[in-house]
Design a protein around this motif. Structure first.
Motif, PDB file in Angstrom:
ATOM      1  N   THR A 130       0.820  -1.214   0.000  1.00 28.43           N
ATOM      2  CA  THR A 130       0.000   0.000   0.000  1.00 28.43           C
ATOM      3  C   THR A 130       0.853   1.261   0.000  1.00 28.43           C
ATOM      4  OG1 THR A 130      -0.120  -0.112   2.417  1.00 28.43           O
ATOM      5  CG2 THR A 130      -1.909  -1.146   1.177  1.00 28.43           C
ATOM      6  N   GLU A 131       2.082   1.172   0.507  1.00 26.25           N
ATOM      7  CA  GLU A 131       2.952   2.345   0.539  1.00 26.25           C
ATOM      8  C   GLU A 131       3.439   2.730  -0.854  1.00 26.25           C
ATOM      9  OE1 GLU A 131       3.600   4.211   3.068  1.00 26.25           O
ATOM     10  OE2 GLU A 131       2.615   2.999   4.605  1.00 26.25           O
ATOM     11  N   TYR A 132       3.368   1.798  -1.804  1.00 32.05           N
ATOM     12  CA  TYR A 132       3.857   2.080  -3.146  1.00 32.05           C
ATOM     13  C   TYR A 132       2.787   2.711  -4.038  1.00 32.05           C
ATOM     14  CZ  TYR A 132       7.500  -1.104  -1.552  1.00 32.05           C
ATOM     15  OH  TYR A 132       8.498  -1.710  -0.828  1.00 32.05           O
ATOM     16  N   SER A 133       1.553   2.781  -3.560  1.00 33.03           N
ATOM     17  CA  SER A 133       0.502   3.427  -4.339  1.00 33.03           C
ATOM     18  C   SER A 133       0.695   4.938  -4.248  1.00 33.03           C
ATOM     19  CB  SER A 133      -0.879   3.032  -3.811  1.00 33.03           C
ATOM     20  OG  SER A 133      -1.014   3.393  -2.456  1.00 33.03           O
ATOM     21  N   VAL A 134       0.748   5.596  -5.387  1.00 35.40           N
ATOM     22  CA  VAL A 134       1.053   7.024  -5.415  1.00 35.40           C
ATOM     23  C   VAL A 134      -0.105   7.788  -6.034  1.00 35.40           C
ATOM     24  CG1 VAL A 134       3.532   6.642  -5.530  1.00 35.40           C
ATOM     25  CG2 VAL A 134       2.225   6.805  -7.645  1.00 35.40           C
ATOM     26  N   GLU A 135      -0.295   8.999  -5.545  1.00 33.30           N
ATOM     27  CA  GLU A 135      -1.317   9.881  -6.090  1.00 33.30           C
ATOM     28  C   GLU A 135      -0.707  11.128  -6.715  1.00 33.30           C
ATOM     29  OE1 GLU A 135      -4.088  10.770  -3.041  1.00 33.30           O
ATOM     30  OE2 GLU A 135      -4.787   8.696  -2.790  1.00 33.30           O
ATOM     31  N   THR A 136       0.447  11.549  -6.228  1.00 31.38           N
ATOM     32  CA  THR A 136       1.118  12.729  -6.769  1.00 31.38           C
ATOM     33  C   THR A 136       2.549  12.369  -7.138  1.00 31.38           C
ATOM     34  OG1 THR A 136       1.951  13.498  -4.627  1.00 31.38           O
ATOM     35  CG2 THR A 136      -0.281  14.187  -5.257  1.00 31.38           C
ATOM     36  N   LYS A 137       3.214  13.301  -7.811  1.00 34.04           N
ATOM     37  CA  LYS A 137       4.607  13.071  -8.211  1.00 34.04           C
ATOM     38  C   LYS A 137       5.518  13.016  -6.996  1.00 34.04           C
ATOM     39  CE  LYS A 137       3.854  15.427 -12.617  1.00 34.04           C
ATOM     40  NZ  LYS A 137       2.461  15.838 -12.347  1.00 34.04           N
ATOM     41  N   ILE A 138       5.215  13.801  -5.973  1.00 34.79           N
ATOM     42  CA  ILE A 138       6.018  13.768  -4.749  1.00 34.79           C
ATOM     43  C   ILE A 138       5.847  12.421  -4.050  1.00 34.79           C
ATOM     44  CG2 ILE A 138       6.467  14.886  -2.548  1.00 34.79           C
ATOM     45  CD1 ILE A 138       7.194  16.569  -4.977  1.00 34.79           C
ATOM     46  N   ASP A 139       4.632  11.864  -4.112  1.00 33.34           N
ATOM     47  CA  ASP A 139       4.397  10.547  -3.515  1.00 33.34           C
ATOM     48  C   ASP A 139       5.275   9.479  -4.162  1.00 33.34           C
ATOM     49  OD1 ASP A 139       2.529  11.543  -1.783  1.00 33.34           O
ATOM     50  OD2 ASP A 139       0.802  11.045  -3.039  1.00 33.34           O
ATOM     51  N   MET A 140       5.570   9.644  -5.452  1.00 33.65           N
ATOM     52  CA  MET A 140       6.405   8.661  -6.141  1.00 33.65           C
ATOM     53  C   MET A 140       7.800   8.614  -5.523  1.00 33.65           C
ATOM     54  SD  MET A 140       7.537   8.496 -10.163  1.00 33.65           S
ATOM     55  CE  MET A 140       8.708   9.844  -9.988  1.00 33.65           C
ATOM     56  N   ILE A 141       8.344   9.779  -5.187  1.00 34.53           N
ATOM     57  CA  ILE A 141       9.670   9.824  -4.576  1.00 34.53           C
ATOM     58  C   ILE A 141       9.636   9.218  -3.178  1.00 34.53           C
ATOM     59  CG2 ILE A 141      11.522  11.345  -3.799  1.00 34.53           C
ATOM     60  CD1 ILE A 141      11.298  11.014  -6.820  1.00 34.53           C
ATOM     61  N   TYR A 142       8.588   9.507  -2.427  1.00 37.00           N
ATOM     62  CA  TYR A 142       8.506   8.954  -1.079  1.00 37.00           C
ATOM     63  C   TYR A 142       8.260   7.445  -1.101  1.00 37.00           C
ATOM     64  CZ  TYR A 142       8.889  13.310   1.471  1.00 37.00           C
ATOM     65  OH  TYR A 142       9.376  14.473   2.024  1.00 37.00           O
ATOM     66  N   SER A 143       7.564   6.949  -2.113  1.00 38.45           N
ATOM     67  CA  SER A 143       7.410   5.497  -2.232  1.00 38.45           C
ATOM     68  C   SER A 143       8.749   4.845  -2.561  1.00 38.45           C
ATOM     69  CB  SER A 143       6.367   5.163  -3.302  1.00 38.45           C
ATOM     70  OG  SER A 143       6.822   5.537  -4.592  1.00 38.45           O
ATOM     71  N   LEU A 144       9.561   5.526  -3.393  1.00 41.00           N
ATOM     72  CA  LEU A 144      10.903   5.032  -3.684  1.00 41.00           C
ATOM     73  C   LEU A 144      11.767   5.053  -2.425  1.00 41.00           C
ATOM     74  CD1 LEU A 144      12.948   4.070  -5.829  1.00 41.00           C
ATOM     75  CD2 LEU A 144      13.507   6.474  -6.244  1.00 41.00           C
ATOM     76  N   LYS A 145      11.611   6.098  -1.611  1.00 43.33           N
ATOM     77  CA  LYS A 145      12.334   6.185  -0.336  1.00 43.33           C
ATOM     78  C   LYS A 145      11.944   5.028   0.576  1.00 43.33           C
ATOM     79  CE  LYS A 145      12.099   8.963   3.913  1.00 43.33           C
ATOM     80  NZ  LYS A 145      11.124   8.085   4.584  1.00 43.33           N
ATOM     81  N   PHE A 146      10.655   4.746   0.667  1.00 42.01           N
ATOM     82  CA  PHE A 146      10.185   3.657   1.517  1.00 42.01           C
ATOM     83  C   PHE A 146      10.742   2.320   1.033  1.00 42.01           C
ATOM     84  CE2 PHE A 146       7.039   0.471   2.795  1.00 42.01           C
ATOM     85  CZ  PHE A 146       6.953   0.729   4.155  1.00 42.01           C
ATOM     86  N   PHE A 147      10.709   2.105  -0.287  1.00 40.49           N
ATOM     87  CA  PHE A 147      11.234   0.868  -0.865  1.00 40.49           C
ATOM     88  C   PHE A 147      12.731   0.736  -0.585  1.00 40.49           C
ATOM     89  CE2 PHE A 147      13.409  -1.133  -4.463  1.00 40.49           C
ATOM     90  CZ  PHE A 147      12.793  -2.370  -4.492  1.00 40.49           C
ATOM     91  N   ASP A 148      13.464   1.835  -0.756  1.00 40.67           N
ATOM     92  CA  ASP A 148      14.917   1.816  -0.584  1.00 40.67           C
ATOM     93  C   ASP A 148      15.298   1.540   0.866  1.00 40.67           C
ATOM     94  OD1 ASP A 148      17.437   1.919  -1.622  1.00 40.67           O
ATOM     95  OD2 ASP A 148      17.626   4.090  -1.529  1.00 40.67           O
TER      96      ASP A 148
END
Length: 295
Positions: A118-136
């Motif tokens: 669920t953390e990888y679901s993104v709604e905005t472009k900034i969310d995409m970076i934070y999902s990458l941060k969470f994954f990393d």
């Protein structure tokens, strides 16, 4: 009187003949020497020792697509006779000669659970970076504390410079760059299929102008309005802030915990890269200025 008149001319003619003969002799000698030189160079070229390079590939992104390009790349190098070692999270689909693998277990299990998806679901472009941060921040510790990495280090700990080249998938898991100084600072190549990440090109000194080069997280093209350029500038600043104050401190701290506190900063190790390979082509992404070391 008649002979006295022609003797100087005769002497000149004799001297001229001697000079011609001498020049012809020198030219013939030089041509013979050049032929001998060419033969010696040709023989030396074929007699020189042929050695295979020892290459370490750090392909530890928990994604089958990243493992796919890594093994295709390494298979091509192995086919040329190079000795390849891969630290990865996926096993190759087929057996590849001259290739040794160290597979980190548990990385997929750590990165993809019911709670993390669920953390990888993104709604905005900034969310995409934070999902990458969470994954990393989930997958990197799993790789750094894996048995595969410990086995790789143990196998090469008594060798001053065990590898001639290190190739790193620089999308994530930057803490693995600690292996570069640990293994004697061999040449380094950073590669990615994740477009042309700002954190890769900027570390090489390849700064993009936000006035006409779209950020990796913007949907605008190269012909931007004034508002889009302002938005693009914000994305560039945000990504640089994220890299310097969020991603790099985490990766650097983890790198020092595993490899030792004496290592250079992870950013400085990345700056040592001799070549940076990105997934970008002007026909699809538009032209952009790049340095000779960015391919």
């Amino acid at each position: 009187w008649h002979w006295h008149w022609h003797i100087p001319d005769l002497m000149k003619l004799l001297n001229l003949n001697r000079k011609v003969e001498k020049s012809h002799f020198l030219l013939t000698t030089l041509q013979g020497a050049m032929k001998v030189f060419y033969v010696v160079v040709l023989v030396a070229q074929y007699l020189q020792p042929i050695t295979a390079a020892k290459i370490l590939a750090l392909c530890a992104i928990a994604s089958p697509s990243h493992s796919l390009w890594c093994y295709q790349y390494m298979a091509a190098l192995a086919a040329r006779g190079h000795l390849i070692t891969v630290l990865g999270v996926d096993k190759p689909k087929t057996e590849i000669p001259n290739l040794t693998t160290f597979i980190a277990d548990g990385v997929y299990e750590a990165a993809y659970t019911n709670d993390t998806i669920t953390e990888y679901s993104v709604e905005t472009k900034i969310d995409m970076i934070y999902s990458l941060k969470f994954f990393d921040q989930i997958s990197t510790p799993a790789v750094l504390h894996s048995k595969a990495l410990r086995d790789l280090i143990k196998e090469n700990e008594n060798i001053k410079r065990p590898f001639d080249l290190i190739i790193h998938d620089h999308t994530c898991v930057h803490a693995l760059l600690g292996l570069v100084p640990l293994f004697g600072n061999p040449p380094l190549i950073l590669a990615t299929t994740f477009g042309s990440p700002q954190w890769m090109t900027f570390r090489a000194g390849n700064i993009f102008n936000p006035a006409y080069v779209p950020s990796m997280i913007t949907s605008a093209g190269q012909h931007m309005t004034f508002y889009q350029r302002c938005e693009n500038l914000f994305y560039y600043i945000f990504l640089e802030w994220y890299t310097r104050f969020v991603s790099e401190p985490f990766q650097d701290q983890l790198m020092r915990e595993v490899f030792g506190s004496h290592l250079p900063h992870v950013r400085d190790i990345a700056k040592q890269a001799n070549i940076i390979i990105v997934n970008h082509h002007f026909a699809l992404n538009g032209p952009r200025p790049v340095l000779p070391g960015v391919v």
